[in-house]
Scaffold this motif. Sequence first.
Motif, mmCIF file in Angstrom:
data_model
loop_
_atom_site.group_PDB
_atom_site.id
_atom_site.type_symbol
_atom_site.label_atom_id
_atom_site.label_comp_id
_atom_site.label_asym_id
_atom_site.label_seq_id
_atom_site.Cartn_x
_atom_site.Cartn_y
_atom_site.Cartn_z
ATOM 1 N N ASN A 41 0.818 -1.225 0.000
ATOM 2 C CA ASN A 41 0.000 0.000 0.000
ATOM 3 C C ASN A 41 0.850 1.273 0.000
ATOM 4 O O ASN A 41 0.680 2.152 0.836
ATOM 5 C CB ASN A 41 -0.958 0.021 1.194
ATOM 6 N N VAL A 42 1.772 1.374 -0.944
ATOM 7 C CA VAL A 42 2.681 2.516 -1.017
ATOM 8 C C VAL A 42 1.948 3.714 -1.620
ATOM 9 O O VAL A 42 1.280 3.592 -2.651
ATOM 10 C CB VAL A 42 3.925 2.176 -1.865
ATOM 11 N N LYS A 43 2.068 4.857 -0.957
ATOM 12 C CA LYS A 43 1.489 6.109 -1.444
ATOM 13 C C LYS A 43 2.587 7.163 -1.470
ATOM 14 O O LYS A 43 3.225 7.421 -0.455
ATOM 15 C CB LYS A 43 0.354 6.575 -0.543
ATOM 16 N N ILE A 44 2.830 7.734 -2.647
ATOM 17 C CA ILE A 44 3.824 8.781 -2.810
ATOM 18 C C ILE A 44 3.074 10.071 -3.111
ATOM 19 O O ILE A 44 2.274 10.127 -4.052
ATOM 20 C CB ILE A 44 4.795 8.455 -3.960
ATOM 21 N N ARG A 45 3.319 11.108 -2.303
ATOM 22 C CA ARG A 45 2.607 12.381 -2.475
ATOM 23 C C ARG A 45 3.580 13.533 -2.627
ATOM 24 O O ARG A 45 4.565 13.619 -1.906
ATOM 25 C CB ARG A 45 1.728 12.666 -1.265
ATOM 26 N N LYS A 46 3.264 14.409 -3.562
ATOM 27 C CA LYS A 46 3.986 15.671 -3.745
ATOM 28 C C LYS A 46 2.943 16.699 -4.163
ATOM 29 O O LYS A 46 2.331 16.568 -5.226
ATOM 30 C CB LYS A 46 5.069 15.540 -4.794
ATOM 31 N N ASN A 47 2.747 17.678 -3.300
ATOM 32 C CA ASN A 47 1.688 18.679 -3.520
ATOM 33 C C ASN A 47 0.351 17.970 -3.677
ATOM 34 O O ASN A 47 -0.033 17.185 -2.844
ATOM 35 C CB ASN A 47 2.010 19.576 -4.704
ATOM 36 N N SER A 48 -0.332 18.190 -4.783
ATOM 37 C CA SER A 48 -1.635 17.561 -5.001
ATOM 38 C C SER A 48 -1.528 16.267 -5.814
ATOM 39 O O SER A 48 -2.532 15.624 -6.082
ATOM 40 C CB SER A 48 -2.579 18.531 -5.704
ATOM 41 N N ASP A 49 -0.307 15.881 -6.201
ATOM 42 C CA ASP A 49 -0.107 14.653 -6.975
ATOM 43 C C ASP A 49 0.066 13.462 -6.042
ATOM 44 O O ASP A 49 0.669 13.566 -4.985
ATOM 45 C CB ASP A 49 1.132 14.769 -7.859
ATOM 46 N N GLU A 50 -0.466 12.321 -6.457
ATOM 47 C CA GLU A 50 -0.323 11.101 -5.661
ATOM 48 C C GLU A 50 -0.156 9.901 -6.587
ATOM 49 O O GLU A 50 -0.850 9.775 -7.590
ATOM 50 C CB GLU A 50 -1.540 10.885 -4.766
ATOM 51 N N ILE A 51 0.776 9.024 -6.232
ATOM 52 C CA ILE A 51 1.006 7.776 -6.957
ATOM 53 C C ILE A 51 0.821 6.645 -5.962
ATOM 54 O O ILE A 51 1.331 6.703 -4.838
ATOM 55 C CB ILE A 51 2.429 7.720 -7.552
ATOM 56 N N ASN A 52 0.109 5.600 -6.352
ATOM 57 C CA ASN A 52 -0.113 4.425 -5.514
ATOM 58 C C ASN A 52 0.576 3.225 -6.160
ATOM 59 O O ASN A 52 0.558 3.072 -7.378
ATOM 60 C CB ASN A 52 -1.603 4.140 -5.354
ATOM 61 N N SER A 53 1.162 2.378 -5.321
ATOM 62 C CA SER A 53 1.873 1.211 -5.820
ATOM 63 C C SER A 53 1.898 0.142 -4.737
ATOM 64 O O SER A 53 1.656 0.423 -3.559
ATOM 65 C CB SER A 53 3.305 1.610 -6.200
ATOM 66 N N SER A 54 2.222 -1.072 -5.127
ATOM 67 C CA SER A 54 2.383 -2.128 -4.126
ATOM 68 C C SER A 54 3.818 -2.166 -3.606
ATOM 69 O O SER A 54 4.060 -2.592 -2.480
ATOM 70 C CB SER A 54 1.996 -3.484 -4.706
ATOM 71 N N LYS A 55 4.797 -1.704 -4.414
ATOM 72 C CA LYS A 55 6.204 -1.695 -4.017
ATOM 73 C C LYS A 55 6.895 -0.463 -4.607
ATOM 74 O O LYS A 55 6.546 -0.006 -5.688
ATOM 75 C CB LYS A 55 6.945 -2.929 -4.541
ATOM 76 N N LEU A 56 7.896 0.023 -3.889
ATOM 77 C CA LEU A 56 8.737 1.108 -4.381
ATOM 78 C C LEU A 56 10.153 0.847 -3.897
ATOM 79 O O LEU A 56 10.380 0.672 -2.700
ATOM 80 C CB LEU A 56 8.251 2.465 -3.858
ATOM 81 N N PHE A 57 11.104 0.769 -4.823
ATOM 82 C CA PHE A 57 12.512 0.604 -4.484
ATOM 83 C C PHE A 57 13.237 1.886 -4.859
ATOM 84 O O PHE A 57 13.090 2.386 -5.973
ATOM 85 C CB PHE A 57 13.152 -0.563 -5.240
ATOM 86 N N ILE A 58 14.028 2.404 -3.940
ATOM 87 C CA ILE A 58 14.819 3.600 -4.196
ATOM 88 C C ILE A 58 16.282 3.231 -4.023
ATOM 89 O O ILE A 58 16.682 2.706 -2.984
ATOM 90 C CB ILE A 58 14.454 4.738 -3.227
ATOM 91 N N THR A 59 17.077 3.485 -5.053
ATOM 92 C CA THR A 59 18.516 3.225 -4.971
ATOM 93 C C THR A 59 19.261 4.548 -4.846
ATOM 94 O O THR A 59 18.823 5.570 -5.378
ATOM 95 C CB THR A 59 19.014 2.471 -6.217
ATOM 96 N N PHE A 60 20.356 4.518 -4.118
ATOM 97 C CA PHE A 60 21.141 5.715 -3.862
ATOM 98 C C PHE A 60 22.500 5.589 -4.529
ATOM 99 O O PHE A 60 23.047 4.491 -4.659
ATOM 100 C CB PHE A 60 21.319 5.920 -2.353
ATOM 101 N N ASP A 61 23.059 6.715 -4.907
ATOM 102 C CA ASP A 61 24.380 6.775 -5.510
ATOM 103 C C ASP A 61 25.375 7.165 -4.420
ATOM 104 O O ASP A 61 25.247 8.221 -3.810
ATOM 105 C CB ASP A 61 24.388 7.803 -6.645
ATOM 106 N N LYS A 62 26.348 6.321 -4.174
ATOM 107 C CA LYS A 62 27.308 6.558 -3.101
ATOM 108 C C LYS A 62 28.143 7.820 -3.347
ATOM 109 O O LYS A 62 28.601 8.458 -2.422
ATOM 110 C CB LYS A 62 28.239 5.354 -3.002
ATOM 111 N N GLN A 63 28.315 8.205 -4.597
ATOM 112 C CA GLN A 63 29.150 9.347 -4.948
ATOM 113 C C GLN A 63 28.438 10.687 -4.748
ATOM 114 O O GLN A 63 29.058 11.717 -4.790
ATOM 115 C CB GLN A 63 29.623 9.223 -6.386
ATOM 116 N N LYS A 64 27.143 10.693 -4.539
ATOM 117 C CA LYS A 64 26.428 11.959 -4.401
ATOM 118 C C LYS A 64 26.089 12.243 -2.976
ATOM 119 O O LYS A 64 25.827 11.549 -2.139
ATOM 120 C CB LYS A 64 25.167 11.959 -5.240
#
Length: 64
Positions: A41-64
């Motif tokens: 039940n993933v919910k991503i919100r920014k201002n009035s925008d919303e995205i729903n998903s069952s999964k969300l993977f976020i990868t990070f860059d070690k150099q940044k």
Amino acid sequence: MRYILIFFIIFSNFLFADKVEIESDRFEADENKLVSKFIGNVKIRKNSDEINSSKLFITFDKQK
């Protein structure tokens, strides 16, 4: 002049960036693999925008 305008437009996006809210049933993070997982039940919100998903993977860059 054109390059200054382009730089200002790009830079202003970082200055006025809105926060992003992520909500999920479960959260896992692996610092060694530089990945965060939001599961169920993933919910991503920014201002009035919303995205729903069952999964969300976020990868990070070690150099940044």
